[in-house]
Design an enzyme around this catalytic site. Structure first.
Site, PDB file in Angstrom:
ATOM      1  CB  CYS A   2      -0.729  -0.142   1.141  1.00  0.00           C
ATOM      2  SG  CYS A   2      -1.974   1.311   1.288  1.00  0.00           S
ATOM      3  CD  GLU A 104      -1.105  -1.328  -5.287  1.00  0.00           C
ATOM      4  OE1 GLU A 104       0.284  -0.835  -5.896  1.00  0.00           O
ATOM      5  OE2 GLU A 104      -0.846  -1.371  -4.092  1.00  0.00           O
TER       6      GLU A 104
END
Length: 229
Positions: A2, A104
């Protein structure tokens, strides 16, 4: 992993959602990157939940150089209870990192397309995190934290093979409890979130301009005609 997330909730919304003992004033942020200050939630021995600000990027208490925090924005859930950098914090200093959604990047041919991922309900996410206090030779102590990650679920797999651990509300108290130190009861909380409860769409590549773009437009779906421009 992340590497970027957004927090666009109001202080009142977060206070009510996470049942915080006190409200903290802050402004929405749409392009939060490692090394920046972020908000996180801890609980004291009376189970009162408090929101605090810490630097994103864990500096272990034994570290000789704060630069190690630049490499420790995430901790893999599969090894967080064992790795020297994380095991002490996992045992005794766990936190929730609130987020509206995370980003992402999907590899597409020779480029990378960012995606924005959030809950279908529109409610804030509760990332599983850990935190530490580092004491430099000179100056004030530095409090830092990182996000625990796990394997990507069915929604995430076409985008990326990792995702943050998103804790279910019924597990928040156990995760935050400073008296809960048994890895055997904590590790089962680390797993991919139910993909049926999540949503994702392509986001603007302007996201790559950390420090230059920090607005709500980054979380909005891209028009189909501009997807791979």
């Amino acid at each position: 992993m992340c590497g970027r997330f957004a927090l666009k909730e109001t202080p009142k919304k977060l206070s009510e959602h996470f049942k915080l003992a006190a409200e903290v004033d802050f402004s929405p942020a749409y392009n939060i990157a490692p090394s920046l200050p972020i908000y996180m939630i801890t609980a004291d021995t009376s189970d009162a939940r408090l929101m605090r600000k810490m630097r994103w990027g864990l500096i272990p208490s034994w570290a000789k150089d704060a630069a190690i925090g630049n490499k420790l924005s995430n901790a893999r859930g599969e090894s967080v209870a064992e790795k020297p950098s994380f095991r002490s914090a996992f045992k005794a200093r766990r936190c929730i990192i609130p987020a509206s959604g995370f980003y992402e990047w999907q590899a597409v041919n020779k480029t990378k397309q960012p995606w924005y991922i959030s809950l279908r309900s529109g409610e804030p996410m509760a990332f599983a995190g850990i935190w530490e206090t580092w004491h430099p030779q000179e100056g004030e102590p530095i409090e830092t934290c990182c996000i625990i990650t796990t394997a990507g679920n069915e929604l995430m797999q076409p985008i990326h093979d990792r995702m943050p651990v998103v804790l279910n509300p019924e597990n928040w108290a156990q995760w935050l409890s400073p008296t809960e130190r048994n890895p055997d009861t904590l590790l089962p909380l680390i797993h991919p979130h139910d993909s049926a409860l999540m949503q994702a769409w392509p986001a603007s590549k302007e996201l790559n301009k950390v420090g230059m773009r920090n607005d709500a437009g980054l979380t909005q779906p891209l028009p189909p005609t501009s997807l791979f421009d």
